[in-house]
Every structure is written in structure tokens, then in C-alpha cells.
Design a protein around this motif. Structure first.
Motif, PDB file in Angstrom:
ATOM      1  N   ALA A  57       8.692   9.249   1.519  1.00  0.00           N
ATOM      2  CA  ALA A  57       9.677   8.161   1.516  1.00  0.00           C
ATOM      3  C   ALA A  57       9.576   7.357   0.220  1.00  0.00           C
ATOM      4  O   ALA A  57      10.590   6.941  -0.349  1.00  0.00           O
ATOM      5  CB  ALA A  57       9.467   7.256   2.730  1.00  0.00           C
ATOM      6  N   ALA A  58       8.358   7.148  -0.249  1.00  0.00           N
ATOM      7  CA  ALA A  58       8.130   6.465  -1.538  1.00  0.00           C
ATOM      8  C   ALA A  58       6.664   6.621  -1.888  1.00  0.00           C
ATOM      9  O   ALA A  58       5.802   6.248  -1.093  1.00  0.00           O
ATOM     10  CB  ALA A  58       8.492   4.982  -1.448  1.00  0.00           C
ATOM     11  N   PRO A  59       6.369   7.177  -3.055  1.00  0.00           N
ATOM     12  CA  PRO A  59       4.960   7.418  -3.426  1.00  0.00           C
ATOM     13  C   PRO A  59       4.128   6.130  -3.403  1.00  0.00           C
ATOM     14  O   PRO A  59       3.003   6.137  -2.957  1.00  0.00           O
ATOM     15  CB  PRO A  59       5.056   7.972  -4.850  1.00  0.00           C
ATOM     16  CG  PRO A  59       6.451   8.457  -5.020  1.00  0.00           C
ATOM     17  CD  PRO A  59       7.313   7.655  -4.090  1.00  0.00           C
ATOM     18  N   LEU A  60       4.718   5.053  -3.878  1.00  0.00           N
ATOM     19  CA  LEU A  60       4.036   3.761  -3.779  1.00  0.00           C
ATOM     20  C   LEU A  60       4.766   2.966  -2.720  1.00  0.00           C
ATOM     21  O   LEU A  60       5.943   2.680  -2.850  1.00  0.00           O
ATOM     22  CB  LEU A  60       4.131   3.010  -5.111  1.00  0.00           C
ATOM     23  CG  LEU A  60       3.209   3.510  -6.221  1.00  0.00           C
ATOM     24  CD1 LEU A  60       3.494   2.761  -7.517  1.00  0.00           C
ATOM     25  CD2 LEU A  60       1.754   3.352  -5.811  1.00  0.00           C
ATOM     26  N   HIS A  61       4.015   2.635  -1.629  1.00  0.00           N
ATOM     27  CA  HIS A  61       4.726   1.951  -0.552  1.00  0.00           C
ATOM     28  C   HIS A  61       3.912   0.791   0.002  1.00  0.00           C
ATOM     29  O   HIS A  61       2.712   0.687  -0.214  1.00  0.00           O
ATOM     30  CB  HIS A  61       5.090   2.947   0.550  1.00  0.00           C
ATOM     31  CG  HIS A  61       3.950   3.859   0.895  1.00  0.00           C
ATOM     32  ND1 HIS A  61       3.916   5.186   0.503  1.00  0.00           N
ATOM     33  CD2 HIS A  61       2.796   3.635   1.534  1.00  0.00           C
ATOM     34  CE1 HIS A  61       2.778   5.724   0.923  1.00  0.00           C
ATOM     35  NE2 HIS A  61       2.082   4.813   1.545  1.00  0.00           N
ATOM     36  N   ASP A  62       4.591  -0.036   0.739  1.00  0.00           N
ATOM     37  CA  ASP A  62       4.027  -1.204   1.404  1.00  0.00           C
ATOM     38  C   ASP A  62       2.956  -0.746   2.415  1.00  0.00           C
ATOM     39  O   ASP A  62       3.256  -0.012   3.349  1.00  0.00           O
ATOM     40  CB  ASP A  62       5.196  -1.899   2.123  1.00  0.00           C
ATOM     41  CG  ASP A  62       4.793  -3.195   2.791  1.00  0.00           C
ATOM     42  OD1 ASP A  62       3.595  -3.382   3.058  1.00  0.00           O
ATOM     43  OD2 ASP A  62       5.707  -4.008   3.053  1.00  0.00           O
ATOM     44  N   ALA A  63       1.715  -1.191   2.209  1.00  0.00           N
ATOM     45  CA  ALA A  63       0.619  -0.744   3.072  1.00  0.00           C
ATOM     46  C   ALA A  63       0.828  -1.161   4.528  1.00  0.00           C
ATOM     47  O   ALA A  63       0.349  -0.503   5.448  1.00  0.00           O
ATOM     48  CB  ALA A  63      -0.712  -1.298   2.554  1.00  0.00           C
ATOM     49  N   ARG A  64       1.573  -2.248   4.754  1.00  0.00           N
ATOM     50  CA  ARG A  64       1.817  -2.683   6.133  1.00  0.00           C
ATOM     51  C   ARG A  64       2.742  -1.710   6.849  1.00  0.00           C
ATOM     52  O   ARG A  64       2.591  -1.425   8.027  1.00  0.00           O
ATOM     53  CB  ARG A  64       2.402  -4.094   6.148  1.00  0.00           C
ATOM     54  CG  ARG A  64       1.404  -5.132   5.643  1.00  0.00           C
ATOM     55  CD  ARG A  64       2.082  -6.402   5.222  1.00  0.00           C
ATOM     56  NE  ARG A  64       3.037  -6.158   4.136  1.00  0.00           N
ATOM     57  CZ  ARG A  64       3.649  -7.112   3.457  1.00  0.00           C
ATOM     58  NH1 ARG A  64       3.434  -8.367   3.743  1.00  0.00           N
ATOM     59  NH2 ARG A  64       4.495  -6.803   2.486  1.00  0.00           N
ATOM     60  N   GLU A  65       3.696  -1.162   6.095  1.00  0.00           N
ATOM     61  CA  GLU A  65       4.592  -0.180   6.713  1.00  0.00           C
ATOM     62  C   GLU A  65       3.889   1.170   6.880  1.00  0.00           C
ATOM     63  O   GLU A  65       4.122   1.880   7.847  1.00  0.00           O
ATOM     64  CB  GLU A  65       5.876  -0.018   5.895  1.00  0.00           C
ATOM     65  CG  GLU A  65       6.675  -1.319   5.718  1.00  0.00           C
ATOM     66  CD  GLU A  65       7.036  -2.019   7.031  1.00  0.00           C
ATOM     67  OE1 GLU A  65       6.813  -1.464   8.120  1.00  0.00           O
ATOM     68  OE2 GLU A  65       7.531  -3.166   6.957  1.00  0.00           O
ATOM     69  N   TYR A  66       3.001   1.479   5.926  1.00  0.00           N
ATOM     70  CA  TYR A  66       2.157   2.675   6.090  1.00  0.00           C
ATOM     71  C   TYR A  66       1.430   2.588   7.435  1.00  0.00           C
ATOM     72  O   TYR A  66       1.433   3.523   8.233  1.00  0.00           O
ATOM     73  CB  TYR A  66       1.162   2.756   4.931  1.00  0.00           C
ATOM     74  CG  TYR A  66       0.008   3.731   5.115  1.00  0.00           C
ATOM     75  CD1 TYR A  66       0.082   5.036   4.634  1.00  0.00           C
ATOM     76  CD2 TYR A  66      -1.176   3.324   5.758  1.00  0.00           C
ATOM     77  CE1 TYR A  66      -0.981   5.921   4.795  1.00  0.00           C
ATOM     78  CE2 TYR A  66      -2.242   4.199   5.924  1.00  0.00           C
ATOM     79  CZ  TYR A  66      -2.142   5.491   5.443  1.00  0.00           C
ATOM     80  OH  TYR A  66      -3.190   6.358   5.610  1.00  0.00           O
ATOM     81  N   ASP A  67       0.831   1.430   7.692  1.00  0.00           N
ATOM     82  CA  ASP A  67       0.092   1.262   8.948  1.00  0.00           C
ATOM     83  C   ASP A  67       0.999   1.401  10.168  1.00  0.00           C
ATOM     84  O   ASP A  67       0.602   1.979  11.177  1.00  0.00           O
ATOM     85  CB  ASP A  67      -0.608  -0.108   8.967  1.00  0.00           C
ATOM     86  CG  ASP A  67      -1.922  -0.084   8.196  1.00  0.00           C
ATOM     87  OD1 ASP A  67      -2.392   1.030   7.865  1.00  0.00           O
ATOM     88  OD2 ASP A  67      -2.477  -1.172   7.943  1.00  0.00           O
ATOM     89  N   THR A  68       2.202   0.860  10.073  1.00  0.00           N
ATOM     90  CA  THR A  68       3.142   0.975  11.188  1.00  0.00           C
ATOM     91  C   THR A  68       3.394   2.447  11.508  1.00  0.00           C
ATOM     92  O   THR A  68       3.433   2.854  12.665  1.00  0.00           O
ATOM     93  CB  THR A  68       4.482   0.302  10.819  1.00  0.00           C
ATOM     94  OG1 THR A  68       4.222  -1.061  10.501  1.00  0.00           O
ATOM     95  CG2 THR A  68       5.483   0.397  11.951  1.00  0.00           C
ATOM     96  N   VAL A  69       3.527   3.242  10.452  1.00  0.00           N
ATOM     97  CA  VAL A  69       3.828   4.659  10.645  1.00  0.00           C
ATOM     98  C   VAL A  69       2.601   5.427  11.145  1.00  0.00           C
ATOM     99  O   VAL A  69       2.646   6.092  12.174  1.00  0.00           O
ATOM    100  CB  VAL A  69       4.340   5.290   9.322  1.00  0.00           C
ATOM    101  CG1 VAL A  69       4.546   6.794   9.479  1.00  0.00           C
ATOM    102  CG2 VAL A  69       5.623   4.602   8.875  1.00  0.00           C
ATOM    103  N   VAL A  70       1.472   5.305  10.422  1.00  0.00           N
ATOM    104  CA  VAL A  70       0.343   6.186  10.747  1.00  0.00           C
ATOM    105  C   VAL A  70      -0.369   5.805  12.045  1.00  0.00           C
ATOM    106  O   VAL A  70      -1.020   6.643  12.654  1.00  0.00           O
ATOM    107  CB  VAL A  70      -0.693   6.311   9.598  1.00  0.00           C
ATOM    108  CG1 VAL A  70      -0.046   6.848   8.343  1.00  0.00           C
ATOM    109  CG2 VAL A  70      -1.405   5.014   9.334  1.00  0.00           C
ATOM    110  N   ALA A  71      -0.212   4.549  12.489  1.00  0.00           N
ATOM    111  CA  ALA A  71      -0.850   4.158  13.755  1.00  0.00           C
ATOM    112  C   ALA A  71      -0.146   4.792  14.952  1.00  0.00           C
ATOM    113  O   ALA A  71      -0.679   4.802  16.058  1.00  0.00           O
ATOM    114  CB  ALA A  71      -0.846   2.630  13.900  1.00  0.00           C
ATOM    115  N   SER A  72       1.045   5.331  14.714  1.00  0.00           N
ATOM    116  CA  SER A  72       1.842   5.801  15.865  1.00  0.00           C
ATOM    117  C   SER A  72       1.255   7.043  16.516  1.00  0.00           C
ATOM    118  O   SER A  72       1.477   7.298  17.698  1.00  0.00           O
ATOM    119  CB  SER A  72       3.284   6.052  15.434  1.00  0.00           C
ATOM    120  OG  SER A  72       3.337   7.121  14.500  1.00  0.00           O
TER     121      SER A  72
END
Ligand code: ASP
Ligand code: MG
Length: 416
Positions: A57-72
């Protein structure tokens, strides 16, 4: 009756059949009258996929959104296991990190657990309900989902065990315990019945990848008896419901009556050696070398410095992770003028082999025996470091297997 945490890793919950198998392991403990909190990982491969999507989605991304995704991934398995448990008549519900809550610090993507309020869990456990908890996640000071770093559900499990005062934290995985060394290299490796927190910490940080290193640190600090066992053993196999089931207990050394001098041999091929030749032997040089490396976030491990003969020039050798080798060389080349070394040499084709055992504290000669045995096999030692319970040698990578096998028999660790 005791209170147990049962943690199941990715391979143990890889598909619906395995999740149903996990439910039977949980039911066995419930049927034996224990209170049970379960911690689950995501299905194996799921987290990798989620991470890949965030990067796409984007090589450099918001770590908070990373967490939203990977915690799922863990949310999925916690719900599925609760369903599978209900299906076989076990009272269970799922819990996400924020529902407990598991409070973390603000480092999204690699958060540390700050505090767990175990009160509501304890209440439900006492009512006979199984808590199925999503591992790897908590809630940050910003009230957003935070994840604990890869492999973090081991740490979730140990932290929850500490928070609810569990008698034991069972880590179910795809191996049946901790071995004296890697059984793929030494078929005569034996499963250890018990290993001390300190020894396990050395083994885990040296690449015995059974547990996340941080979970072992936490288990040591909070004195959580942690038990490594397999979810692929038959659910009602011999001893599975006993107080000492098949597996390896990681515990305080006071609980280990028969202390071995050497408990295990670990190795890591993920090493690279850098030598700075003819470095001025004067105050501040080490700071000029290791300061920039630390700033570049490069972890330096073994460090060997010679005493110069005439007080003017010396050699400095150290190791860095293989992956950082080229970067480390660049950092040092940039610092050449400041450090004043005359040549830089290195090799990424090296390995570190370590002998670990709490018994070494009270036994002399363990290191001398190792050096003699390695020499007799023609293995050259590039560098040596020792601690109270560990001796590490740096050797040429092609000799790793031979060195591990040699040391494993030397200290009488070979099984039948
Ligand atoms: N699912 C996470 C990972 O793959 C956490 C874990 O399994 O421990 O890293
Ligand atoms: Mg894991």
C-alpha cells in the motif's frame, strides 16, 4: 486446581482442523479442573501476508495503521478458537488486547507492555469461563492498537501469566521442547527437562528460535514458570495432563536440582567480523568506532582488542549481524579519519558457536577443554568472548556443524 496460560503459535492454529485440535488440548485442561487463559498467534503465514500488504500500500507508512492491519490476524484466531471451544461444550469467549486492557508504550510496531489489568480476566476464570486472548497486541497511550514486534505473542502469554498469577505458562509449539542443540545438526541432541531462565535467554538470543527473547526476559524478571511443549502430541497421550508433561520447563535455577556444567551448544551463522588494523592505542578510540555504529542502530556483539606492544598501534576486532555488514563497513570508512585506523578487513562467512551452562560458574577448565577439542579438529578460532555462563567462539562458517558436534559430545550431551 491450578491456573494455566496456554499459548498456541501460528503452526498450531494454521487451519480449522488444527484450531479444533487446540480446542481439545484446552478442554483437557478444563476437564482436569484448571482455570485456563489461552493466548493465540495468527494462523501461520497470516502476519507475513498482512505485513506485505501494508508495504504494498505504501513502502513508508503510518506505524499506527500498520498495527491496525497486522493485529487483525490474532483477532481472527481468537474468535475461531472461542467458537471451536463452544462447539465442544467449553464456556469460552475471545478478548482483544484493548478489552482486557493490555496497556503498552507508544512504540507502534514494537511496543512494550506497560501494564495489564488482570482483574476482569481473573473474575471470568473463577466463573469457569475460558479466556481466549489475541496475542501480539495491546492498546497504546493514544488509545490505538499497538503490536509487540514479530513473535510477540510469546511475550503476551508470559505477561498475562504474570498478571493473573498463573501457576505455569505453557507455550505450545511445533517442537516438543528445548534441546541441547539443534537436532538437525546433531541427531543425538536431547530434550532438556529443565533449563534456567538465564540459560534460555542465552540460547534464545543465539538463535534457538523457540521463544521470543523478550518473553524469556520477562519470564525471568516476573519469575513465570514457562513450559515449552508440542501441540502435535496426541491430546490424551501419556502424561499430557500430568504435573510434569513431556516438554521443557524454563524456570528459576533454584528449581534445578541436578545442575549440569554445560546445558547446551548454540550457534549463529548470522554473524560478520570486522577488524580494524593498526588503530592508534589512545583514549577515545573505542568511542569513535562504536559511537557511529550505535547511531546507525548496528548491534555490536563480540569485541576483541589487543594491547599494543609499544603503546602506539593496536588491532580491534568485533562482530555485527550479517545483515548490517556492508552498512557497518560504510559507517567505519566514513569515520576513518577520526579513528585513524590504517586498514579495515572483514568477513561475513563466519559463525559464532557458544557453550552455555550455569554450572560453569563453579567449574574451571570448561573453556580450555573446548579450545583443545576444536584444535584437535583443525578448527581455527578467530575471536573468543566469555560470560559467567557462556563461552563463545567465532569460527569460519563452514566449520559450524563440526564445531557444534564436537562440543556436544565433549560435554557429554549426546543422547542415545
Ligand atoms: N503473529 C505474530 C507474528 O507472526 C506474533 C506471533 O506469532 O507471535 O510475528
Ligand atoms: Mg513464535
Amino acid at each position: 486446581m491450578s491456573r494455566l496460560v496456554m499459548k498456541f503459535g501460528g503452526t498450531s492454529v494454521a487451519d480449522i482442523d488444527r484450531i479444533k485440535n487446540v480446542a481439545r488440548h484446552v478442554k483437557r485442561e478444563v476437564d482436569h479442573g484448571h482455570q485456563v487463559a489461552v493466548v493465540v498467534s495468527a494462523m501461520s503465514g497470516a502476519t507475513n501476508q498482512l505485513v506485505a500488504w501494508t508495504r504494498a500500500a505504501a513502502p513508508l507508512h503510518d506505524a499506527r495503521e500498520y498495527d491496525t492491519v497486522v493485529a487483525s490476524g490474532e483477532q481472527v484466531t481468537s474468535g475461531l478458537l472461542a467458537i471451536a471451544l463452544q462447539e465442544i461444550g467449553v464456556n469460552a469467549r475471545s478478548w482483544q488486547g484493548w478489552q482486557i486492557p493490555i496497556r503498552t508504550d507508544a512504540s507502534h510496531g514494537a511496543a512494550r507492555i506497560a501494564d495489564i489489568d488482570g482483574a476482569r480476566l481473573v473474575e471470568r476464570l473463577a466463573q469457569g469461563q475460558v479466556a481466549v486472548i489475541a496475542g501480539f497486541q495491546g492498546i497504546g497511550p493514544d488509545n490505538r492498537i499497538a503490536t509487540l514486534g514479530r513473535g510477540g505473542s510469546d511475550t503476551s502469554a508470559v505477561a498475562i501469566a504474570a498478571a493473573i498469577g498463573a501457576d505455569r505458562c505453557d507455550i505450545y509449539t511445533d517442537v516438543d521442547g528445548v534441546y541441547t542443540t539443534d537436532p538437525r545438526i546433531v541427531p543425538k541432541a536431547r530434550r532438556l527437562d529443565k533449563v534456567s531462565f538465564e540459560e534460555m535467554l542465552e540460547m534464545a538470543s543465539l538463535g534457538a528460535k523457540v521463544l521470543q527473547v523478550r518473553s524469556v526476559e520477562l519470564a525471568m524478571v516476573r519469575n513465570v514458570r514457562t513450559f515449552v511443549r508440542s501441540s502435535f502430541e496426541p491430546v490424551d497421550g501419556p502424561g499430557m495432563a500430568d504435573e510434569n508433561p513431556p516438554g521443557t520447563l524454563i524456570c528459576d535455577e533454584d528449581e534445578i536440582v541436578e545442575k549440569q556444567v554445560v546445558t547446551g551448544i548454540a550457534y549463529s551463522k548470522d554473524e560478520a567480523q570486522i577488524s580494524l588494523r593498526r588503530v592508534p592505542d589512545k583514549p577515545g578510540v573505542a568511542a569513535h568506532v562504536f559511537g557511529p555504529l550505535a547511531e546507525a542502530n548496528i548491534n555490536v556483539d563480540m569485541i576483541v582488542q589487543n594491547i599494543s606492544e609499544d603503546g602506539s598501534l593496536t588491532d580491534l576486532t568485533f562482530t555485527v549481524p550479517n545483515a548490517d555488514y556492508e552498512r557497518a563497513r560504510k559507517v567505519l570508512e566514513k569515520a576513518q579519519a577520526e579513528v585513524g585506523y590504517q586498514a579495515i578487513q572483514g568477513s561475513s562467512d563466519v559463525a559464532k558457536v557458544s557453550v552455555i551452562g550455569i554450572g560453569m560458574r563453579s567449574h574451571a577448565g570448561v573453556a580450555a577443554d573446548a579450545f583443545k577439542a576444536l584444535a584437535s579438529k583443525g578448527i581455527n578460532i578467530r575471536a573468543i568472548t566469555t560470560s559467567e555462563i557462556k563461552i563463545s567462539v567465532l569460527i569460519d562458517a563452514p566449520y559450524t556443524e563440526l564445531a557444534v558436534r564436537t562440543l556436544h559430545s565433549l560435554y557429554g550431551l549426546d543422547g542415545k
